[in-house]
Design an enzyme around this catalytic site. Structure first.
Site, PDB file in Angstrom:
ATOM      1  CD  GLU A 232      38.861  52.855   6.786  1.00 53.22           C
ATOM      2  OE1 GLU A 232      38.646  53.442   5.716  1.00 53.22           O
ATOM      3  OE2 GLU A 232      39.185  53.444   7.840  1.00 53.22           O
ATOM      4  CG  ASP A 234      39.921  52.219   2.952  1.00 53.27           C
ATOM      5  OD1 ASP A 234      38.800  52.245   3.482  1.00 53.27           O
ATOM      6  OD2 ASP A 234      40.889  52.892   3.343  1.00 53.27           O
ATOM      7  CD  GLU A 237      39.647  55.391   0.712  1.00 55.83           C
ATOM      8  OE1 GLU A 237      39.001  56.262   1.317  1.00 55.83           O
ATOM      9  OE2 GLU A 237      40.838  55.099   0.980  1.00 55.83           O
ATOM     10  CG  HIS A 248      43.414  52.023   7.038  1.00 60.37           C
ATOM     11  ND1 HIS A 248      44.204  53.157   7.102  1.00 60.37           N
ATOM     12  CD2 HIS A 248      42.775  52.082   5.851  1.00 60.37           C
ATOM     13  CE1 HIS A 248      44.040  53.865   5.994  1.00 60.37           C
ATOM     14  NE2 HIS A 248      43.180  53.229   5.216  1.00 60.37           N
TER      15      HIS A 248
END
Length: 462
Positions: A232, A234, A237, A248
């Protein structure tokens, strides 16, 4: 007798697997994006599809719910295999997007509303994916590339997260890998992320009904035995209070159904799982830059902002390893460099590198799971294989979003480096309160672009 007949019928049609409903014609909302090079940008015909978890799940050719509230129908779903054969995902027609789910598009702009009253009660939050066709997700290969998007988070209060991120989902939603999945990307199947979520109703083409525990705080969700894991990245956020971008990595290199310890569920197994759940976050407030992002900040969250994320390699070519993830902002015609770290004893890093991750985690006292799971090289290899773009708006039934916008852990000393994440109170962010007090919150994502380094934002009119 009724259950016995139903089970026999299910076993007879088991080859059909997870079905598709026939009561509503599936419609995807058009959301064009642009692909850019040094020569300019070209518009791509793309659209968005709603995640399968938000859809009506019912008996094949019948209006009976397979899943109601946060529980499974035990007659239709006495076990995962039978449930998979018995149940179908329903399509979403043109009118349902806005009236049922609070999702709308205008040109190249996507708006996600938080709470939408509808004939079934209300819808809370949403998650959509970008499509390249009616049956396949658009696959972004971001290593040695940059990604740009304009975001309006001005209406997002404490406890909310308007998120844009990439996950290593399969392009067809898992149809080829899992033949019992007959719905595929067309119906938003195949989600996974680094948290290895257990709330997905279907994982690897099978109902996740085994061991399902309804949530004590979320009337629409629960947790099954299995989780869905994958890499993942991001990009964004954020609420109007705080923001972060976070890679991640995982030790698995594709969509993976986890069970037990490999899920790394919260508690003693968190760092024994296959994915780095903490990630390596660049969160300006957490790094003691308290006035950089927020209402009236250097990056003013009261106004839309264009966010550019660059994925730089060791050689400056596609063949190199990912070595740096750099952030640039553009607002009101001004280019704004990312804020440097302002923490004691730490180099003033202004981007994500392996050295930044190691140094900040050492200072915070965090586990070095990012390095253990492969660091930026693993993340770059994943980005080169291809990721799906997810856009969502959600509240947090686990931690009230305090990890993003408040003190976390909530009993930590905010003067300790890494504890303070934003100005939201530790008593706030409870989903029931946020849904009642800020139902009209929304986030807008627009002007999505991807291209070679330096190609997505030169000459744009802001």
């Amino acid at each position: 007798m009724e259950l016995t007949l139903l089970t026999l019928l299910s076993l007879a049609c088991l080859a059909n697997g997870q079905g598709v409903g026939s009561f509503s014609q599936e419609v995807h909302l058009p959301l064009p994006m642009q692909s850019c090079t040094s020569s300019g940008c070209a518009t791509q015909t793309t659209s968005v599809v709603l995640d399968s978890n938000w859809r009506w799940l019912h008996a094949n050719n019948d209006y009976t719910n397979c899943y109601t509230g946060n529980t499974w129908n035990q007659q239709l779903c006495p076990n995962a295999q039978t449930c998979t054969a018995n149940c179908a995902l329903e399509g979403i027609d043109q009118g349902q997007w806005a009236s049922t789910y609070g999702i709308s598009v205008s040109g190249n702009s996507l708006r996600l509303n938080f709470v939408t009253p509808n004939s079934n009660g209300k819808n809370v939050g949403s998650r959509v994916y970008l499509m390249v066709s009616d049956t396949r997700y658009y696959m972004f290969q971001l290593k040695n590339r940059e990604f740009a998007v304009t975001i309006d988070s001005s209406r997002l209060v404490c406890g909310l997260n308007g998120a844009l991120y990439f996950v290593e989902m399969e392009a067809d939603g898992g149809m080829a890998s899992f033949p019992t999945n007959r719905a595929g990307a067309k119906y938003g199947t195949g989600y996974c992320d680094a948290q290895c979520p257990h709330d997905m109703k279907f994982i690897s083409g099978q109902a996740n009904s085994e061991g399902w525990v309804p949530s004590s705080s979320d009337p629409n969700s629960g947790s099954g035995r299995y989780g869905a894991c994958c890499m993942e990245m991001d990009i964004w956020e954020a609420s109007s209070i705080s923001q972060a971008y976070t890679p991640h990595p995982c030790t698995v290199n594709r969509y993976t159904r986890c069970d037990g310890v490999q899920c790394g569920d919260n508690g003693g197994d968190r760092y024994r799982g296959v994915c780095d759940k903490d990630g390596c976050d660049f969160a300006t407030y957490r790094q003691n830059q308290r006035n950089f992002y927020g209402p009236g900040g250097t990056v003013n969250s009261n106004q839309p902002v264009t966010v550019i994320t660059q994925f730089l390699t060791t050689t400056g070519t596609d063949a190199g390893d990912l070595s740096e993830i750099r952030r640039i902002y553009i607002q009101n015609g001004q280019t704004i460099r990312n804020s440097p770290v302002n923490l004691p004893g730490i180099t003033a890093y202004d981007s994500i590198t392996n050295a930044f991750c190691t140094a900040t985690k050492n200072l915070y006292g965090d586990t070095q799971d990012f390095t253990a799971k492969g660091g930026l090289k693993a993340m770059g290899d994943s980005l080169q294989r291809g990721h799906v773009l997810a856009l969502s708006l959600w509240d947090d039934h686990y931690a009230n979003m305090h990890w993003l916008d408040s003190n976390y852990p909530t009993n930590g000393n905010p003067a300790t480096p890494g504890v303070a994440r934003g100005t939201c109170p530790i008593t706030g962010g409870k989903p029931a309160d946020v849904e009642a007090q800020s139902p009209n919150a929304y986030v807008v994502f627009s002007n999505i672009r991807v291209g070679t380094i330096g190609s997505t934002y030169a000459g744009l009119d802001y």
